[in-house]
Design an enzyme around this catalytic site. Structure first.
Site, PDB file in Angstrom:
ATOM      1  N   ASP A   1       6.975   3.897   3.348  1.00 20.21           N
ATOM      2  CA  ASP A   1       7.397   4.910   4.390  1.00 20.21           C
ATOM      3  C   ASP A   1       8.934   4.925   4.481  1.00 20.21           C
ATOM      4  O   ASP A   1       9.654   5.300   3.677  1.00 20.21           O
ATOM      5  CB  ASP A   1       6.607   4.926   5.540  1.00 20.21           C
ATOM      6  CG  ASP A   1       6.653   6.175   6.337  1.00 20.21           C
ATOM      7  OD1 ASP A   1       7.248   6.741   6.167  1.00 20.21           O
ATOM      8  OD2 ASP A   1       5.925   5.990   7.298  1.00 20.21           O
TER       9      ASP A   1
ATOM     10  N   ARG B   1     -10.090   2.014   6.316  1.00 21.19           N
ATOM     11  CA  ARG B   1      -9.484   1.144   5.229  1.00 21.19           C
ATOM     12  C   ARG B   1     -10.817   1.322   4.248  1.00 21.19           C
ATOM     13  O   ARG B   1     -10.455   1.188   3.208  1.00 21.19           O
ATOM     14  CB  ARG B   1      -9.219  -0.158   5.825  1.00 21.19           C
ATOM     15  CG  ARG B   1      -8.124  -0.219   6.611  1.00 21.19           C
ATOM     16  CD  ARG B   1      -7.886  -1.873   6.515  1.00 21.19           C
ATOM     17  NE  ARG B   1      -6.930  -2.015   7.870  1.00 21.19           N
ATOM     18  CZ  ARG B   1      -5.586  -1.974   7.876  1.00 21.19           C
ATOM     19  NH1 ARG B   1      -4.970  -1.437   6.651  1.00 21.19           N
ATOM     20  NH2 ARG B   1      -4.787  -2.204   9.039  1.00 21.19           N
TER      21      ARG B   1
ATOM     22  N   ASP C   1       0.770  -1.320   0.020  1.00 25.02           N
ATOM     23  CA  ASP C   1       0.034   0.254  -0.164  1.00 25.02           C
ATOM     24  C   ASP C   1       0.813   1.345   0.154  1.00 25.02           C
ATOM     25  O   ASP C   1       0.754   2.171  -0.845  1.00 25.02           O
ATOM     26  CB  ASP C   1      -0.994   0.119   1.212  1.00 25.02           C
ATOM     27  CG  ASP C   1      -0.149  -0.334   2.428  1.00 25.02           C
ATOM     28  OD1 ASP C   1       0.882  -0.505   2.710  1.00 25.02           O
ATOM     29  OD2 ASP C   1      -0.850  -0.153   3.548  1.00 25.02           O
TER      30      ASP C   1
HETATM   31  P1  IMP Z   1       7.886   1.570   6.254  1.00 27.44           P
HETATM   32  O1  IMP Z   1       8.313   0.108   7.001  1.00 27.44           O
HETATM   33  O2  IMP Z   1       8.100   2.661   7.186  1.00 27.44           O
HETATM   34  O3  IMP Z   1       7.996   1.731   5.088  1.00 27.44           O
HETATM   35  O4  IMP Z   1       6.185   1.428   6.542  1.00 27.44           O
HETATM   36  C1  IMP Z   1       5.434   0.712   5.943  1.00 27.44           C
HETATM   37  C2  IMP Z   1       4.002   0.368   6.372  1.00 27.44           C
HETATM   38  O5  IMP Z   1       3.590   1.401   7.537  1.00 27.44           O
HETATM   39  C3  IMP Z   1       2.874   0.371   5.381  1.00 27.44           C
HETATM   40  O6  IMP Z   1       2.754  -0.792   4.946  1.00 27.44           O
HETATM   41  C4  IMP Z   1       1.622   0.738   6.304  1.00 27.44           C
HETATM   42  O7  IMP Z   1       0.831  -0.161   6.770  1.00 27.44           O
HETATM   43  C5  IMP Z   1       2.250   1.639   7.295  1.00 27.44           C
HETATM   44  N1  IMP Z   1       2.179   3.297   6.769  1.00 27.44           N
HETATM   45  C6  IMP Z   1       3.244   3.973   6.710  1.00 27.44           C
HETATM   46  N2  IMP Z   1       2.803   5.185   6.227  1.00 27.44           N
HETATM   47  C7  IMP Z   1       1.392   5.031   6.710  1.00 27.44           C
HETATM   48  C8  IMP Z   1       0.567   6.254   6.470  1.00 27.44           C
HETATM   49  O8  IMP Z   1       0.465   7.434   6.157  1.00 27.44           O
HETATM   50  N3  IMP Z   1      -0.636   5.906   6.408  1.00 27.44           N
HETATM   51  C9  IMP Z   1      -1.011   4.616   6.922  1.00 27.44           C
HETATM   52  N4  IMP Z   1      -0.265   3.526   7.338  1.00 27.44           N
HETATM   53  C10 IMP Z   1       1.166   3.934   6.972  1.00 27.44           C
HETATM   54 MG    MG Z   2       1.190  -2.204   5.079  1.00 21.06          MG
END
Ligand code: IMP
Ligand code: MG
Length: 179
Positions: free
Chosen positions: A104, A166, A101
């Site tokens: 980040d 969601r 999705d």
């Molecule tokens: P990462 O490991 O920091 O890249 O985070 C990825 C996961 O964090 C995604 O798969 C989402 O589940 C959650 N996430 C990161 N940013 C957001 C946001 O702005 N809204 C909702 N979920 C987020």
């Molecule tokens: Mg996720």
């Protein structure tokens, strides 16, 4: 405007914009994988709507499986990825596309990339509906990106805030005055 728990979110991407972009991504994938079979690996929960809308527009032979990573809480990335659940051995020798999705910090996708690679797919590409370039270091490369967005929390179209949001068909951004 949308209220979820204690936070307020304003409109960011409309359902139409999302669907138009997905049609472009699907066309790219259909072109890139012409003559091949694809194994989609959808990362639950967040990617389920994106995966479904994308999958319906795939015209090459396509398999699908769903995995889950426990790693994230609240509006800030926890920074720790625990475990990838549900990955099927059948990724071996397949042309795999992991579908997320949002990317980040990238910790989640990096972990999934490492784990899927260890299962020896014929090839591996990454797709994410959303990407926050201000946060993501850029490694591994995300091959199919829906939208690059600012470093601000978003909800809707599969993405949640503390479990809610969601089901929204559009994407909403946390209001400026909130953190
Ligand atoms: P990462 O490991 O920091 O890249 O985070 C990825 C996961 O964090 C995604 O798969 C989402 O589940 C959650 N996430 C990161 N940013 C957001 C946001 O702005 N809204 C909702 N979920 C987020
Ligand atoms: Mg996720």
């Amino acid at each position: 405007m949308v209220q979820l728990h204690d936070k307020t979110f304003g409109p960011y991407l409309t359902a139409e914009e999302i669907q138009q972009r997905i049609a472009v991504l699907a066309a790219q994938i259909n072109r890139d994988y012409a003559g091949k079979e694809v194994m989609f690996v959808s990362v639950l929960n967040g990617s389920f709507l994106f995966m479904a809308d994308l999958f319906k527009q795939i015209t090459v032979p396509a398999y699908i499986q769903f995995v889950r990573v426990y790693s994230y809480r609240g509006t800030g990335s926890s920074g720790k990825v625990n475990e990838l659940m549900g990955l099927n051995e059948t990724v071996k020798g397949k042309h795999v596309i992991v579908v997320e999705d949002i990317v980040d910090t990238g910790l989640t996708i990096q972990y999934i990339h490492r784990t899927v690679t260890a299962h020896e797919p014929a090839s591996l590409k990454l797709a994410s509906l959303l990407l926050k370039p201000e946060v993501y270091g850029g490694n591994p490369k995300i091959d199919y990106i829906g939208f690059e967005i600012p470093n601000r929390f978003v909800v809707g179209y599969g993405l949640d805030y503390e479990g809610l949001g969601r089901n929204l068909p559009a994407i909403y951004q946390l209001k400026e005055n909130e953190v």
